[in-house]
Design an enzyme around this catalytic site. Structure first.
Site, PDB file in Angstrom:
ATOM      1  N   SER A 191       0.877  -1.224  -0.003  1.00 52.54           N
ATOM      2  CA  SER A 191       0.023  -0.098   0.006  1.00 52.54           C
ATOM      3  C   SER A 191       0.840   1.487  -0.099  1.00 52.54           C
ATOM      4  O   SER A 191       1.819   1.441   0.591  1.00 52.54           O
ATOM      5  CB  SER A 191      -0.991   0.039   1.216  1.00 52.54           C
ATOM      6  N   GLY A 211       2.837  10.630   5.296  1.00 50.69           N
ATOM      7  CA  GLY A 211       1.657  11.041   6.035  1.00 50.69           C
ATOM      8  C   GLY A 211       0.270  11.116   5.648  1.00 50.69           C
ATOM      9  O   GLY A 211      -0.850  11.629   5.946  1.00 50.69           O
ATOM     10  N   LEU A 212       0.193   9.849   4.890  1.00 53.43           N
ATOM     11  CA  LEU A 212      -1.231   9.449   4.405  1.00 53.43           C
ATOM     12  C   LEU A 212      -2.088  10.516   3.536  1.00 53.43           C
ATOM     13  O   LEU A 212      -3.120  10.635   3.879  1.00 53.43           O
ATOM     14  CB  LEU A 212      -1.850   8.795   5.447  1.00 53.43           C
ATOM     15  N   CYS A 232      -1.108   3.298  13.553  1.00 56.42           N
ATOM     16  CA  CYS A 232      -1.350   4.732  13.817  1.00 56.42           C
ATOM     17  C   CYS A 232      -2.140   4.486  15.357  1.00 56.42           C
ATOM     18  O   CYS A 232      -2.591   3.557  15.734  1.00 56.42           O
ATOM     19  CB  CYS A 232      -2.259   5.413  12.871  1.00 56.42           C
ATOM     20  N   GLY A 285      11.468  -4.741   1.679  1.00 58.96           N
ATOM     21  CA  GLY A 285      12.847  -5.015   0.629  1.00 58.96           C
ATOM     22  C   GLY A 285      12.698  -5.862  -0.318  1.00 58.96           C
ATOM     23  O   GLY A 285      13.949  -6.169  -0.645  1.00 58.96           O
ATOM     24  N   THR A 336       9.142  -0.556  -2.103  1.00 59.50           N
ATOM     25  CA  THR A 336       9.884   0.599  -2.641  1.00 59.50           C
ATOM     26  C   THR A 336      10.628   0.205  -3.961  1.00 59.50           C
ATOM     27  O   THR A 336      11.061   1.193  -4.693  1.00 59.50           O
ATOM     28  CB  THR A 336      10.892   0.740  -1.451  1.00 59.50           C
TER      29      THR A 336
HETATM   30  C1  FMN Z   1       6.313   6.222   0.140  1.00 56.06           C
HETATM   31  C2  FMN Z   1       5.853   5.131   1.043  1.00 56.06           C
HETATM   32  C3  FMN Z   1       4.508   5.180   1.349  1.00 56.06           C
HETATM   33  C4  FMN Z   1       3.535   4.126   2.115  1.00 56.06           C
HETATM   34  N1  FMN Z   1       2.319   4.341   2.351  1.00 56.06           N
HETATM   35  C5  FMN Z   1       1.772   3.334   2.703  1.00 56.06           C
HETATM   36  C6  FMN Z   1       0.612   3.445   3.209  1.00 56.06           C
HETATM   37  O1  FMN Z   1      -0.030   4.535   2.713  1.00 56.06           O
HETATM   38  N2  FMN Z   1       0.000   2.335   3.748  1.00 56.06           N
HETATM   39  C7  FMN Z   1       0.481   1.366   4.197  1.00 56.06           C
HETATM   40  O2  FMN Z   1      -0.119   0.596   4.874  1.00 56.06           O
HETATM   41  N3  FMN Z   1       1.804   1.144   3.969  1.00 56.06           N
HETATM   42  C8  FMN Z   1       2.316   2.120   3.242  1.00 56.06           C
HETATM   43  N4  FMN Z   1       3.767   2.098   3.174  1.00 56.06           N
HETATM   44  C9  FMN Z   1       4.651   0.822   3.441  1.00 56.06           C
HETATM   45  C10 FMN Z   1       4.714  -0.393   2.436  1.00 56.06           C
HETATM   46  O3  FMN Z   1       3.206  -0.900   1.978  1.00 56.06           O
HETATM   47  C11 FMN Z   1       5.401  -1.449   2.916  1.00 56.06           C
HETATM   48  O4  FMN Z   1       4.890  -2.074   3.990  1.00 56.06           O
HETATM   49  C12 FMN Z   1       6.841  -1.188   3.467  1.00 56.06           C
HETATM   50  O5  FMN Z   1       7.346   0.074   2.624  1.00 56.06           O
HETATM   51  C13 FMN Z   1       7.793  -2.336   3.420  1.00 56.06           C
HETATM   52  O6  FMN Z   1       7.923  -2.828   2.038  1.00 56.06           O
HETATM   53  P1  FMN Z   1       9.046  -2.263   0.932  1.00 56.06           P
HETATM   54  O7  FMN Z   1      10.276  -2.466   1.756  1.00 56.06           O
HETATM   55  O8  FMN Z   1       9.246  -3.464  -0.223  1.00 56.06           O
HETATM   56  O9  FMN Z   1       8.670  -0.962   0.615  1.00 56.06           O
HETATM   57  C14 FMN Z   1       4.453   3.131   2.264  1.00 56.06           C
HETATM   58  C15 FMN Z   1       5.980   2.847   1.845  1.00 56.06           C
HETATM   59  C16 FMN Z   1       6.480   3.887   1.286  1.00 56.06           C
HETATM   60  C17 FMN Z   1       7.791   3.744   0.996  1.00 56.06           C
END
Ligand code: FMN
Ligand code: FAD
Ligand code: FAD
Ligand code: FMN
Ligand code: FES
Ligand code: FES
Lengths: 265, 308, 308, 265
Positions: B20, B75-76, B133, B246, B268
């Site tokens: 997400s 910050g959503l 949150c 990751g 990411t």
């Molecule tokens: C820029 C950014 C925005 C994110 N926004 C949300 C979000 O709105 N809701 C949520 O549940 N997780 C959010 N995440 C978390 C990711 O969904 C994920 O759980 C986390 O980044 C770990 O995975 P990754 O290392 O592959 O990025 C966000 C992550 C990033 C980097």
């Protein structure tokens, strides 16, 4: 024009120094023609990561400076780079034959206007090159730190208004002084500008005072370039907008200020 | 591509989702046009988290690159529930895979409103509850506290038949206890990990770089941590897990499946390559094809469930 | 080198320590001879954690390299309290800087025995309490639970006048609450962070690589996480903090001081360069010298405390 | 001999392929003469980190293969490398002039013995080269996967007993068969061996049966190389010992098995 989906591997066909800057050229076989002001996310195919403090890791955003049909199809793209950190330093090392990951063209570029005036500060000259190709008669005003940087002025066709901070090339002035003079003499119906935040803010204020429309190509830190991360937002009169999909060129009238926290270096 | 799986009763053409907030299908469609749908990189699409009220998001700057990772403090930002339902959801319905909508509430009553309204929409296949949150009523981070999680899930469960996936935060002493609480109160699946709390100092000023001071760390830097949490949670609960943190390659994805996940999400890495999801899926398929035994030995989470 | 600081009432010639378990001065003296003492890289030396009983440590393998980090599952091999006092302590007394002895107990009574015996020795300047383990009586990780931490510190405090430093684990929902509990019950300082729980899969077998299945992640990959915890803890307590987690350079060290630490420790970076501590100290000194204003602007933790 | 404290930057004076292996040579101006069986922790000065999955990051352990006085002082060191992963691949790329971080010499090497027999499997040949320099008359038995690897045999002086797994060079046999024959014919009073875990275990068992003393140079994953991390331990009859400070050469009598979990590749 939308971009092909996904990043693609291209090959650098040339890397050369232009004063303190570097131009790298790559052939994008699959890509469509970009529009002035659009940008690409770039990453070196090798040694991207693991530099000083293990960076760069994410791709970096670059306006294309010039585009031309490539021999054998596709489009040949020039990028004008200033090495300011690990990502730009690595890209500036690239030589003919090196691999370059590229996504784009991305974002919304300059929109058509009559009698434009092109104003660039430093590396902000980059997107003005392709704009000049489209508007060969438009006056071009450029400001640089010093003569080494001002060598990039030679990439433009014909004479340009040139100034440097230290007077080592052209006039000793900020480019906004040149702009003020032109505006005050009634030249230019629209200003197209790109440069550091403080300069863009001065351009914005100058144009606002004179009610001259201006389109400003801004910068902000970008992680993705295609609207995924919401990291690149800049404040506008209608709230934050993502610079990568709603910009990087914004109508100056939309902005309260062109100085974005964290942008520039 | 690949083999289909069943996730919380929903058939997916493969096991690769997005995290997400790491892919905006609407913006990506603007950038890449219909080719995005033709080559859609995920097997289910997870929306960015929405809240009841619209949010502008955090002050700038919002991003900082770290060794093999990223700190974000976004910050959503979102249009709020009504804006989402009115303008985003119809466009997300064009996405050619099942849609998961992520919601966050600052109280159980907000969550109830969100779940009721979102679950009522046919476009939505599943809901993800982002519990990272604080509950404004208790001050506790919902997803860090088993009691908070149980109280919330318990009251949301009766509101819909659609699958409810709880997204766990890694910033918790015992994520497995939170997972068990979610399982015990009727959650259908779990997503993990969300980002780890992190911070960076601006080398030019000596002050925190991020406008919001702190943010969340993601990317390869957190993969080992994520893998451990998936392993630990899967030992405690029977719910299907969506593993993330990751993931850059099919090998990384296989690691999460081996650690106990049923599906995985790319986060990411999408920023480095918008089509990363497809690449991960193809590489994962190659791991399955070439190293059957390898995957068989440990815990073959997909075989048996896969439909072909 | 550099400016001296006062840490928990002990004067140190500078702010650079080692992380417990990341430098063995006795083994290093065998490898590098007296040059080690002549150019000793730390301003105080922290021993590897000892326990009451001798320990062999964890099964093999114990190490896994991650993106910009390391997972270790060493398992606290040590000679036990008696062995340490008899054979290690006399040799550690040769180290030309104040000695901090790290202890871990699996119950408060074990901790009492360790603290009493270690604090009685003149060679020891301070004690570090490694609370990253479960209390066998309650099953709770001592350093993740404010109540456990308070109960332990409360009963150890009367045993010695020497400084007691509590080492916090990052695997906790609210490290600042644990920090506050330690402060409230009489700890003199805090060390953070210890390693984050992590895991790796052996690509050849699909099974967990580490003999102990999981381990702890350290190195630059965790720096952003560590910095956030230091920042958060320093906002909550007045105790001096020893900040660590991924410090590779003087700039990294400065980040921790700016985030609220009084001293810093070099851990995994020692493995890349045995003399890393000296390099970090020199680079930090250069940051102070060349960027006075930079450090002054935010929170100059060393000026004022420094004696020259 | 203790090592200078801290890692130091050296320059690669030569890199060359020897069959499937690579030899890199570096001049260590400050370092003392190492003893056969000792090792160094090496890392490339550039591009160490950021490869496939962002590795390598920690230094890697290598026996020195040969040492000689360097022109202008110090010692010139040869390392024989087999590229098996990101660290060895990166080191194998190094060419003359490239920077190499080095810490060492570290650990305890072979101890003196009469009438030694040198037995190497694969890259385990490396520390036998300097041993042969000390014991020019000692018989050398080498086993390799195939001819490409067996080219390393040419680095030794004089004739060696050679075998390969596939018979593409020398006899088709495991080197332990050669060793068995020699031992059974009464040759050799002490065995010095280095090679993969399974081979060392076979050597250990053979020697144990015949009550021939053996010194085995083992491998295990090392993070630090100087006793700091306790990651490199191997089980012995008296418990775990750190291979980097108590080895890498261990008396076979100390071992129940030479097969260490996680060692080898
Ligand atoms: C820029 C950014 C925005 C994110 N926004 C949300 C979000 O709105 N809701 C949520 O549940 N997780 C959010 N995440 C978390 C990711 O969904 C994920 O759980 C986390 O980044 C770990 O995975 P990754 O290392 O592959 O990025 C966000 C992550 C990033 C980097
Ligand atoms: C639309 C657009 C077009 C652009 N066009 C061009 C162009 O044509 N030519 C050109 O040279 N440049 C262009 N830029 C700027 C270019 O993208 C940046 O210079 C580049 O991203 C810097 O990367 P770096 O790794 O070299 O430097 P960084 O280290 O990323 O430093 C750049 C700035 O980022 C901040 N920063 C420092 N460390 C970090 C960190 N760890 N994480 C996040 N931020 C950090 C600081 O403010 C620093 O000054 C453009 C930018 C945008 C958004
Ligand atoms: C005392 C000693 C002397 C040595 N001498 C020599 C020599 O002279 N010449 C020579 O070529 N080699 C020598 N070696 C072996 C050499 O150190 C290893 O081959 C090298 O460390 C491998 O690093 P790599 O990055 O290339 O491969 P890695 O990827 O580290 O792979 C090597 C093995 O490590 C394991 N592994 C895989 N991934 C990881 C990970 N992420 N973290 C930890 N382990 C992993 C696997 O078992 C793999 O097969 C010696 C080793 C020791 C201990
Ligand atoms: C191999 C290894 C062994 C460690 N052993 C201990 C230990 O015995 N006691 C302890 O309190 N911390 C131990 N730690 C944690 C470190 O002291 C430090 O808190 C942590 O590694 C974070 O710092 P770094 O990222 O700079 O390594 C160990 C870390 C490593 C990598
Ligand atoms: S750079 Fe990610 S949304 Fe703009
Ligand atoms: S390699 Fe670290 S103790 Fe041996």
């Amino acid at each position: 024009m939308t971009a092909p989906f996904g990043r693609r591997l291209t090959t650098v066909s040339q890397g050369r120094d232009v004063g303190a800057y570097r131009v790298i050229t790559a052939v994008d076989r699959e890509g469509p023609d970009p529009e002035p002001g659009q940008f690409y996310m770039l990453a070196a195919a090798e040694r991207w990561g693991g530099g000083e403090s293990e960076r760069p890791w994410l791709p970096r955003a670059f306006s294309y400076a010039r585009a031309r049909p490539a021999h054998g199809g596709g489009v040949e793209l020039d990028f004008l780079l200033e090495a300011v950190g690990p990502g730009t330093e690595r890209l500036a090392e690239l030589e003919r034959g090196d691999g370059l990951w590229l996504t784009g063209p991305l974002g919304v570029g300059f929109s058509p206007a009559d009698r434009p005036l092109l104003v660039g500060g430093g590396i902000g000259a980059a997107p003005l090159l392709c704009l000049q190709d489209q508007h060969p008669d438009a006056p071009v005003l450029l400001g640089f730190r010093s003569a080494a940087y001002a060598e990039a002025a030679a990439l433009f066709e014909g004479p340009v208004g040139l100034c440097t901070d230290d007077g080592s090339a052209g006039r000793q002035a900020f480019v906004t002084e040149l702009l003020r003079e032109r505006l005050d003499s009634g030249e230019g119906q629209t200003v197209y500008a790109c440069g550091p935040p403080a300069m863009l803010e001065a351009v914005r204020a100058l144009c606002a005072e004179r009610e001259v429309p201006a389109q400003l190509a801004l910068e902000s830190g970008m992680a993705c370039g295609f609207g995924a991360c919401f990291g690149c937002v800049v404040p506008t009169r209608s709230g934050y907008v993502r610079l990568c999909v709603d910009g990087p060129v914004l109508d100056a009238a939309e902005l309260v200020t062109a100085e974005v926290p964290g942008a520039g270096h | 591509m690949s083999r289909s799986i069943e996730l919380c009763g929903v058939e997916l053409r493969g096991p690769v989702l997005n995290g997400s907030g790491t892919f905006d299908a609407i913006a990506a469609h603007r950038a890449f046009g219909d080719e995005l749908y033709a080559r859609f990189p995920f097997d289910a699409f997870v929306s960015k988290t929405i809240t009841v009220e619209p949010r502008e998001g955090n002050p700038l700057p919002r991003l900082w690159e770290t060794p093999a990772g990223l700190i974000n403090s976004i910050g959503l930002p979102n249009k709020g529930l009504d804006g989402f339902l009115a303008s985003d959801l119809p466009r997300l319905a064009e996405v050619p895979v099942p849609l998961v909508v992520s919601v966050m509430g600052f109280s159980v009553s907000e969550l109830k409103r969100l779940v009721t309204a979102v679950a009522a929409r046919d476009e939505v296949a599943m809901l993800e509850l982002n519990f990272s949150c604080p509950n404004v009523e208790t001050g506790l981070i919902m997803g860090a506290d088993p009691g908070e999680t149980a109280r919330a899930v318990e009251r949301l469960r009766p509101l819909t038949e659609k699958p409810l996936i709880v997204k766990l935060t890694p910033n918790a002493t015992d994520p497995a206890a939170v997972a068990a609480a979610a399982e015990g109160t009727g959650a259908d699946g779990l997503s993990l990990i969300n980002t780890l709390k992190g911070m960076a100092i601006d080398p030019r000023t000596g002050r925190p770089w991020l406008g919001a001071t702190t943010g969340g760390v993601s990317g390869p830097a957190v993969k080992a941590i994520a893998l451990q949490q998936v392993h630990q949670v899967s030992a405690r609960v029977k719910l299907p897990l969506i593993g993330m943190g990751g993931i850059q390659s099919g090998r990384d994805a296989a690691d999460f499946l081996l650690a106990g996940a049923t599906a995985i999400a790319v986060g990411t890495e999408n920023f480095r390559d918008p089509a990363a999801g497809s690449r991960v899926a193809a590489e994962l398929e190659a791991v399955f094809r070439n190293e059957r035994e390898y995957l068989g030995e440990w815990a073959p989470p997909m075989s048996g469930r896969g439909s072909q």
